[in-house]
Each structure stands twice: as structure tokens, then as C-alpha cells.
Design a protein around this motif. Structure first.
Motif, PDB file in Angstrom:
ATOM      1  N   ALA A   1      -8.037 -10.804   5.221  1.00  0.00           N
ATOM      2  CA  ALA A   1      -7.953 -10.100   3.943  1.00  0.00           C
ATOM      3  C   ALA A   1      -6.860  -9.041   3.984  1.00  0.00           C
ATOM      4  O   ALA A   1      -6.078  -8.887   3.034  1.00  0.00           O
ATOM      5  N   MET A   2      -6.798  -8.296   5.101  1.00  0.00           N
ATOM      6  CA  MET A   2      -5.770  -7.253   5.236  1.00  0.00           C
ATOM      7  C   MET A   2      -4.382  -7.873   5.296  1.00  0.00           C
ATOM      8  O   MET A   2      -3.427  -7.349   4.706  1.00  0.00           O
ATOM      9  N   GLN A   3      -4.262  -8.987   6.020  1.00  0.00           N
ATOM     10  CA  GLN A   3      -2.962  -9.635   6.140  1.00  0.00           C
ATOM     11  C   GLN A   3      -2.491 -10.167   4.789  1.00  0.00           C
ATOM     12  O   GLN A   3      -1.315 -10.041   4.433  1.00  0.00           O
ATOM     13  N   GLN A   4      -3.430 -10.739   4.018  1.00  0.00           N
ATOM     14  CA  GLN A   4      -3.069 -11.236   2.689  1.00  0.00           C
ATOM     15  C   GLN A   4      -2.631 -10.097   1.789  1.00  0.00           C
ATOM     16  O   GLN A   4      -1.648 -10.222   1.049  1.00  0.00           O
ATOM     17  N   ASP A   5      -3.365  -8.985   1.854  1.00  0.00           N
ATOM     18  CA  ASP A   5      -3.001  -7.815   1.044  1.00  0.00           C
ATOM     19  C   ASP A   5      -1.613  -7.318   1.426  1.00  0.00           C
ATOM     20  O   ASP A   5      -0.803  -6.980   0.563  1.00  0.00           O
ATOM     21  N   LYS A   6      -1.340  -7.320   2.732  1.00  0.00           N
ATOM     22  CA  LYS A   6      -0.040  -6.833   3.185  1.00  0.00           C
ATOM     23  C   LYS A   6       1.076  -7.776   2.742  1.00  0.00           C
ATOM     24  O   LYS A   6       2.152  -7.327   2.316  1.00  0.00           O
ATOM     25  N   GLU A   7       0.831  -9.069   2.820  1.00  0.00           N
ATOM     26  CA  GLU A   7       1.848 -10.029   2.386  1.00  0.00           C
ATOM     27  C   GLU A   7       2.127  -9.892   0.891  1.00  0.00           C
ATOM     28  O   GLU A   7       3.273 -10.038   0.446  1.00  0.00           O
ATOM     29  N   GLU A   8       1.079  -9.612   0.119  1.00  0.00           N
ATOM     30  CA  GLU A   8       1.267  -9.396  -1.316  1.00  0.00           C
ATOM     31  C   GLU A   8       2.112  -8.146  -1.552  1.00  0.00           C
ATOM     32  O   GLU A   8       2.965  -8.115  -2.441  1.00  0.00           O
ATOM     33  N   ARG A   9       1.870  -7.104  -0.740  1.00  0.00           N
ATOM     34  CA  ARG A   9       2.668  -5.877  -0.873  1.00  0.00           C
ATOM     35  C   ARG A   9       4.124  -6.145  -0.507  1.00  0.00           C
ATOM     36  O   ARG A   9       5.045  -5.619  -1.133  1.00  0.00           O
TER      37      ARG A   9
END
Length: 412
Positions: free
Chosen positions: A85-93
């Protein structure tokens, strides 16, 4: 206080740590942060790290004593789920960051194109005044249409230019900000265009004054001051070379250094100055404070509001502060998590939460993270004068000495 190296087994909630990894090599938003949960500690271990750097002065709690407590075990499935979840959020950022950089590049292209037009028409104004005024009207009308078509304006900080182009940068900057302020005042297209024309040509009279006086950084002699004070009158004579220059904008060219309290060179007071001239004189003073007097944007606005309120239209001053926000683009700030950054853009709907380019020695300068404070739960703790920055931070953030603004012309 400097950081200390500790084993990851000694970490606990409240510790402020720095990870020995590149920004893209972990799922956290920052490489340095305060640990908020046992799950974050488990994720740090999951990254395969044996040691991290702890900063006691930024931590809410000390590290655990060596070998005192066994690590808290978090089920692998929970760790994996949170990390994904954190990695996906970071990739979106990162994707938003790439889009933002693209938007800034497009904005800068528009700014450079407008600057090129200003440079061209300024060069023609004495020999071919009709052509110059016609080209200027086309430029200002185009900017007016873009302003009126935009919904939530985003004001960007532009790159610095050549010192020899300062007249063009100043003229365009005062025009854009004056027109934006005119829109904030709910003026119509025709009046916004008049403001733009007057602002664009407000310093045109300086072309008739020796450049060594105009560019002089040392205090001017009394004769030099007297000559420079004539640039408004010289400017009026230039725009009068063609009947197509709007009559309503001539007061701006002639009287943009007059103040409402009568302290300007001609001693004119509020009742003798039309509203458009009052508007542009405020913007002109703000831009001059930032550049000729080397004030940071935050200090320039503060100076106008606290020390010189009687010289300017109070309604325009209040709207200018609302337009630029408390932290105008170009401000160097410290965030609530202790990080230092450069404000590079503000949005009208969230002035307290601008976009900030962060200093992070672990990230290459050309890939520096840009965060929208409204999306990450951080606030601005204070403004820092660029001269007080450590050399490495100053070089990384590269705070501008020539602060120029342009807006994102995206339509509604």
C-alpha cells in the motif's frame, strides 16, 4: 545534535531516523522521518537494514537499550500488505511529481515565449511604436483570455534570467501579477487588459535614461535621482507616439511611483490617483522590494502591510496577500517535520499548503521531491532567509535572486 548509528532492533515509536537508502529504494514518503507505529519498524527491518541513523534531538523517545527487548513480530502478511500500500502510494506521488514537472515545463515555455515577445516589442517602441503597441495588445489580450478562462489559478516560480534582461523580467512580472490582482478585484476583460498594458510599459521611459544609471547598485547621486525620476514622463511621451495606446493606462505609466499619502515624487494623493494606477503601483513596489532591495517575498509582503499600509490601497493590499498567500513562491521554509524546502507554487484554493521542493541530500538535486503540503499532512513552521542556509542547502535549493511568477493557464 548529530545523528548516531544504532541497530534496527533498538528502534521504537517516536524515534526520528534516516534510512541509508536512496529515495526510490524504500516505500516511505521521506528518507528521514519520525516512526509512528510498530508496523513502520517492522517495514524498516523488512528492507534488510541492520542499522539506521537516529537523531535524538528530533525524537520523542530514546532508542531501546541494547539487547533489552525482543523485536515485535508483525505477521508477514500484514507487513506485505502495508508495504504494498505504501509503495503504491509512493508510486502515485512519483507519477504526480512527473506530471507536475511537465506542467512547470509547459508553464516555463509559455513564460519564456511571453518574455521573448516583451523583449521584441520593447526594442521596437521608439522606432516603430505602432507595431510595438499592437504586438503588446495582442500579448496582453492573450494573457487576459487565459486568466479569465482559468478556474483555480496556480502561480509558479519561474527560473532566473540574464541580468541584462531585468527590465523585461520586471515588466512582465508586474504585468502578470497586476492582471491577476485585477481579476481578484473582479474587473472585466477590458480593464484587466488596460492594467496589463499600463504595467507592461510602466518603466518604458527608462529606455531614455543611460543604462549605467538604471543598473547602478550603489546609491544614486542627487542629479541621477532627479533624472531617473523623469522616467514616468519619458514613458508617457513614448506611449503617446501612437494613438492606439489605451488612454486609461497612461496614468499608470506616468504615476506608478506615487503613493496615496502624497510621499511620491509629485506629491499626488489618493484622490488624484486612479484605481488602476493604485493597483499597479502596489505590484511595482512589491517586485522592487524583492529585487532592488533584496527582500524575500514573505518579508516584502510583511513590510508593505506592517510599515507602509498608508501608502497603498488597503483593499488591493489585502487582495495581494490573499493572491500570493502567506508564503509566496520563492520563500524558503522549514516544515513541521523539520525539513527545509523552497515554495515553488501556490494554489488559490489552498494558500496555506503550497507545493514545496524539499532539500534531501539523499536524492539528486534534479530529482528533488516536490510535495503538495495539503496531501501529506505537513505545515510550514517558519520562513528562513536564504542567507541563513548552510552552503549545501543553499546550493541544492538554489533560491532565486530574481523571482518571477507565471500562472498555469489551464482552462476551467
Amino acid at each position: 545534535m548529530a545523528g548516531i548509528t544504532i541497530s534496527v532492533d533498538r528502534l521504537q515509536v517516536g524515534n526520528y531516523v534516516s534510512l541509508p537508502l536512496g529515495w526510490r529504494e524504500h516505500p516511505f514518503l521521506f528518507s528521514s522521518f519520525k516512526i509512528k507505529s510498530e508496523e513502520e519498524i517492522a517495514l524498516i527491518r523488512r528492507l534488510g537494514l541492520q542499522q539506521v541513523t537516529l537523531f535524538p534531538d528530533k525524537s520523542d523517545s530514546p532508542p531501546l537499550p541494547p539487547d533489552s527487548v525482543a523485536p515485535v513480530e508483525i505477521p508477514a502478511s500484514e507487513q506485505s500488505s502495508q508495504q504494498e500500500a505504501m509503495q503504491q502510494d509512493k508510486e502515485e506521488r512519483i507519477a504526480r511529481l512527473q506530471q507536475y514537472r511537465h506542467d512547470v515545463q509547459q508553464c516555463d515555455k509559455q513564460f519564456q515565449h511571453s518574455l521573448s515577445q516583451v523583449r521584441s516589442l520593447m526594442g521596437k517602441v521608439q522606432a516603430r511604436p505602432l507595431n510595438a503597441i499592437t504586438e503588446a495588445k495582442e500579448l496582453i489580450d492573450a494573457i487576459t483570455r487565459q486568466l479569465l478562462a482559468a478556474d483555480d489559478l496556480v502561480l509558479h516560480l519561474m527560473a532566473e534570467g540574464d541580468v541584462d534582461d531585468q527590465l523585461y523580467y520586471h515588466s512582465l512580472n508586474v504585468s502578470v501579477l497586476s492582471m491577476m490582482l485585477a481579476k481578484e478585484c473582479n474587473l472585466g476583460a477590458e480593464q484587466i487588459s488596460q492594467v496589463g498594458m499600463g504595467a507592461l510599459f510602466h518603466d518604458i521611459g527608462k529606455l531614455k535614461i543611460p543604462s549605467q544609471i538604471v543598473r547602478k547598485r550603489e546609491p544614486l547621486t542627487k542629479p541621477e535621482q532627479n533624472l531617473l525620476a523623469q522616467h514616468g514622463r519619458y514613458g508617457l511621451s513614448l506611449v503617446n507616439l501612437t494613438p492606439s495606446f489605451p488612454e486609461e493606462a497612461k496614468g499608470i505609466v506616468l504615476h506608478h511611483h506615487e503613493y496615496l499619502d502624497g510621499s511620491g515624487p509629485l506629491g499626488l494623493k489618493a484622490s488624484q490617483l486612479d484605481p488602476l494606477t493604485q493597483l499597479v503601483s502596489l505590484i511595482n513596489e512589491y517586485d522592487n522590494l524583492c529585487h532592488r532591495h533584496a527582500k524575500v517575498p514573505f518579508s516584502a509582503l510583511s513590510s508593505l502591510y506592517k510599515q507602509r499600509k498608508g501608502q497603498f490601497n488597503p483593499d488591493y493590499l489585502a487582495l495581494l496577500i490573499r493572491l500570493l498567500g502567506i508564503y509566496p513562491p520563492g520563500s524558503v521554509v522549514q516544515l513541521s517535520n523539520g525539513q527545509i524546502g523552497l515554495v515553488i507554487a501556490i494554489k488559490g484554493s489552498s494558500l496555506l499548503y503550497p507545493s514545496v521542493l524539499l532539500y534531501d541530500p539523499g536524492i539528486p538535486r534534479q530529482e528533488a521531491a516536490i510535495i503538495d503540503l495539503s496531501q501529506v499532512g505537513l505545515t510550514i513552521a517558519k520562513v528562513i532567509h536564504p542567507k541563513r542556509l548552510p552552503p549545501a542547502v543553499f546550493e541544492y535549493l538554489n533560491p532565486r535572486t530574481r523571482i518571477s511568477y507565471y500562472f498555469d493557464p489551464k482552462p476551467k
